[in-house]
Design a protein around this motif. Structure first.
Motif, PDB file in Angstrom:
ATOM      1  N   LYS A 115       3.744   0.394 144.105  1.00 21.62           N
ATOM      2  CA  LYS A 115       5.175   0.519 143.524  1.00 21.62           C
ATOM      3  C   LYS A 115       5.940  -0.555 144.271  1.00 21.62           C
ATOM      4  N   ARG A 153       5.090  -3.956 143.233  1.00 21.67           N
ATOM      5  CA  ARG A 153       5.598  -4.335 142.095  1.00 21.67           C
ATOM      6  C   ARG A 153       7.032  -4.603 142.219  1.00 21.67           C
ATOM      7  N   ILE A 185       9.187  -8.242 141.454  1.00 17.83           N
ATOM      8  CA  ILE A 185      10.491  -8.511 140.178  1.00 17.83           C
ATOM      9  C   ILE A 185      11.692  -8.232 140.849  1.00 17.83           C
ATOM     10  N   ALA A 214      14.411  -3.475 133.529  1.00 17.44           N
ATOM     11  CA  ALA A 214      12.873  -2.923 133.894  1.00 17.44           C
ATOM     12  C   ALA A 214      12.683  -1.831 133.203  1.00 17.44           C
ATOM     13  N   ARG A 215      13.569  -0.939 133.107  1.00 18.51           N
ATOM     14  CA  ARG A 215      13.385   0.545 132.470  1.00 18.51           C
ATOM     15  C   ARG A 215      12.825   0.324 131.149  1.00 18.51           C
ATOM     16  N   GLU A 256       8.707  -0.637 132.975  1.00 20.82           N
ATOM     17  CA  GLU A 256       8.216  -0.672 134.345  1.00 20.82           C
ATOM     18  C   GLU A 256       8.412   0.988 134.910  1.00 20.82           C
ATOM     19  N   ASP A 257       7.636   1.185 135.997  1.00 15.65           N
ATOM     20  CA  ASP A 257       7.609   2.768 136.440  1.00 15.65           C
ATOM     21  C   ASP A 257       9.258   2.658 137.065  1.00 15.65           C
ATOM     22  N   VAL A 260       9.877   1.910 140.344  1.00 16.17           N
ATOM     23  CA  VAL A 260      10.163   0.394 140.501  1.00 16.17           C
ATOM     24  C   VAL A 260      11.495  -0.234 139.932  1.00 16.17           C
ATOM     25  N   ALA A 261      11.887   0.355 138.725  1.00 12.41           N
ATOM     26  CA  ALA A 261      13.069   0.013 138.265  1.00 12.41           C
ATOM     27  C   ALA A 261      14.226   0.585 139.392  1.00 12.41           C
TER      28      ALA A 261
END
Length: 691
Positions: free
Chosen positions: A385, A388, A392, A417-418, A422-423, A426-427
């Protein structure tokens, strides 16, 4: 008889962000001029609106205070020559003081006679000083940006349109850029007329009659009172941001609070977008419910009275509708942009001509973040995570929304991102990697967010340092001090088991592998360590006295968590009722002699006196628990263990001759003290404590 003094500078509308500092500057300059001019006075109070800066001084004396002072000159020996005549030194002193030598007196100071000159000066009328003094005050004022107008060389924040200068009821006559002083001010641009100020003391009420609230504190209180009443009547929470309130305060002369509404359909857009649009474009206060969710209303402050508020509200609603329509368009268009396409666009954005594109920066962030994650031994899924999120973290910089509202960087990245699947971590990390944005801001709440935040910040710092951009004085265009403080705050609050030198090593290695450095690696690391040291020292100094800070910093600050713990433990010990001073004195005796050690290894077989054997045994018994206490950041226990050496050290010095005639014995005893000193200095340099 004392009189009030009023000075008002009437201007075209001043930028709101300049007004408070200008108002305070006018008050400060007026106070200093009065004091320097020996004019006794009462309260000095400043006033300001968008169109004026003013200061009112209570009870200014009608004349300067008389002055009589003695000035010390050369000694009698120098002042008189061999014939008893005044020397050149004495005559020069007389000229410099404006007196004749006959006025000299002699006084003895420390067994030596000196000549003294008594200077007397009769105070002049206040009125005769005011024109030149007030003109000088205006000329000396400085602003972030200045203007010139007409054919005048004079510069000021905005063109001067009128001047009021009154001493009691008397006009202080002078002129600046063709504007002559008088007793006529101007009221509200639309509601008021000219206001004749008969007496300086009439200023506030005279302007009030022309719809101007000149008192800044009163105007702010009126705004807050109206906002709070509206919130209570409607059962709303009106979010008052201090910088917005400050701006609105200096946009109005007669404040009237009103509210409007907007289409609830816009609430489908993230509320941060709507709030930013309302605040930044329209200077509106957002309205929230009890749970903090945005409601379809806004609150604004009109520069005028309460007439025709419905019409005013409709006009504001129309303008806001256009703004929110733009935001809606930007938001919808941005969601059509794929993250990978956004990342490709970063290749074309220059971050710095010597540091490459934003995409280059992102690649460095990824490498630094991966190495930090490995150093911190994060779980494999967390490391993925981190990678990633680092890849980004900057993609939203090319979105329409961030282009329009740069302050939404990270906020929009998290949302987009969400929505792109994306996870969640990560977001979240995309938003958090900008934290802390300012002093007092929260740190990242997630591990990926914290790691990417450190990676981003240290990349910026190392990059700037490597090309010679190092903050000096107040100049810090890349906010390197703030980013340094952010790293320190994250490491400290999350108690990350990583040293500053580890972070430097990782970042410097990445830069060295990807670009040419202007500085050597060693010089770069040294500069970084010293720069971070200033931030750590400032952090410690907020709560700990300076000598304690100096003592623990001398032992090193690579481990931020440890140095903070050591500073608190030492501060507590210094402030305790226990006789810690004696303990420190015993430590300092050790350090003073340890400095003479030759570097010879300690041979316990040569410890033939009871006191030195006892000291050695006590020290050896404490070393392991001391090191474990330090490793566990239990600085209090570590210091307690060190303090346990004090009695043995005292007994040692009482009965053992360290500098023995036998060279081998002397070197061995010094080696014993050097070993103990090394452990002491791993906690603090106790010699820096001031009693």
């Amino acid at each position: 008889m004392a009189k009030d003094l009023l000075f008002e500078i009437g201007l075209e509308e001043i930028p709101a962000r300049f007004i408070r500092a200008a108002m305070e500057q006018l008050q400060d300059r007026m106070t200093k001029w009065l004091d320097a001019s020996r004019l006794e006075h009462g309260e000095v109070k400043s006033y300001a609106t968008p169109r004026r800066l003013a200061v009112l001084v209570k009870g200014v004396a009608e004349k300067q205070a008389d002055v009589s002072e003695e000035v010390k000159g050369p000694s009698r020996k120098i002042a008189l020559d061999a014939a008893g005549e005044w020397s050149k030194a004495a005559l020069g002193f007389a000229r410099s003081q404006g007196v004749s030598p006959e006025q000299f007196t002699f006084k003895e100071v420390g067994g030596v006679e000196y000549i003294y000159a008594t200077k007397s000066s009769e105070g002049v009328d206040t009125y005769s000083l005011l024109a030149e003094g007030l003109t000088g005050i205006v000329s000396a004022m400085t602003f972030p940006k200045n203007m010139r107008w007409g054919a005048y060389d004079f510069k000021f924040v905005r063109p001067i349109r009128w001047l009021v200068a009154l001493y009691g009821s008397d006009i202080v006559d002078f002129e600046i850029t063709g504007v002559r002083t008088g007793n006529v001010s101007r009221g509200h641009r639309f509601l008021g007329q000219e206001a004749v100020i008969a007496q300086a003391s009439d200023y506030v009420e005279g302007l009030r009659s022309q719809h101007v609230i000149a008192d800044v504190e009163e105007r702010e209180a009126l705004i807050l009172e109206q906002i709070n009443k509206l919130a209570a009547d409607k059962n709303w929470t009106i979010a008052i941001k201090e910088d917005l309130l400050e701006e609105v305060l200096f946009l109005v002369e007669t404040p009237t609070v009103l509210f409007g509404t907007f289409d609830p359909a816009y609430l489908n857009i993230p509320q941060e977008v709507l709030i930013t649009s309302m605040r930044e474009h329209q200077r509106y206060f957002p309205v929230l419910d009890a749970e903090g969710k945005l409601l379809p209303y806004f609150v604004t402050v009109r520069n005028g009275n309460a007439e025709h508020l419905e019409t005013i509200a409709k006009g504001n609603e129309k303008v806001l509708r256009a703004r929110l329509s733009d935001a809606k368009f930007f938001y919808e268009e941005d969601q059509k942009l794929k993250i990978e396409d956004a990342l490709a666009k970063l290749e074309t954005i220059v971050y710095h001509e010597e540091l490459g594109s934003v995409a280059d920066k992102v690649r460095r962030i990824r490498q630094i973040a991966d190495s930090l994650a490995a150093k911190l031994q994060t779980a494999r899924e967390v490391s993925a995570k981190v990678s990633r999120a680092a890849d980004i973290c900057k993609f939203d910089l090319v979105t329409l929304m961030v282009y329009e509202f740069p302050e939404l960087q990270g906020t929009m990245g998290e949302d987009y991102a969400r929505k792109a699947g994306e996870d969640e971590l990560v977001a979240k990390a995309i938003f958090e990697h900008y934290q802390p944005r300012f002093a007092g801001d929260a740190i990242p709440s997630t591990e990926p967010g914290a790691i990417v935040s450190i990676a981003d910040k240290i990349d910026t710092i190392v990059g700037c340092f490597s090309i010679g951009i190092i903050p000096t004085g107040s100049q810090d265009p890349y906010a390197l001090r703030r980013q340094t403080a952010g790293i320190v705050q994250i490491v400290l609050e999350r108690k990350l088991p990583v040293g500053l030198n580890d972070i430097f090593e990782i970042a410097v290695q990445v830069h060295e592998n990807t670009r040419n450095l202007k500085l050597s690696v060693d010089e770069l690391r040294t500069n970084l360590y010293e720069f971070f040291g200033l931030r750590v020292k400032r952090l410690l100094s907020d709560n700990v006295r300076y000598d304690v800070v100096d003592a623990v910093m001398a032992a090193g600050y690579d481990d931020i968590v440890a140095v903070v713990a050591r500073s608190r433990a030492l501060a507590d010990a210094v402030d305790s009722k226990d006789n810690f001073k004696n303990t420190v004195e015993s430590f300092n005796r050790v350090s003073n002699l340890a400095a003479k050690a030759t570097g010879a290894a300690l041979d316990s077989a040569l410890l033939n006196e009871a006191a030195e054997s006892a000291l050695h045994e006590t020290w050896q018994s404490l070393r392991t628990p001391y090191q474990k206490a330090l490793e566990a950041d239990d600085a209090g226990q570590a210091l307690t263990l060190l303090a346990g050496l004090s009695d043995a050290i005292t007994a040692f010095f009482d009965s053992v001759m360290v500098m023995a005639e036998d060279e081998q014995v002397r070197a061995n005893r010094l080696a014993l003290l050097a070993g103990i000193d090394a452990d002491l200095k791993s906690f603090a340099d106790f010699g820096k404590l001031v009693w």
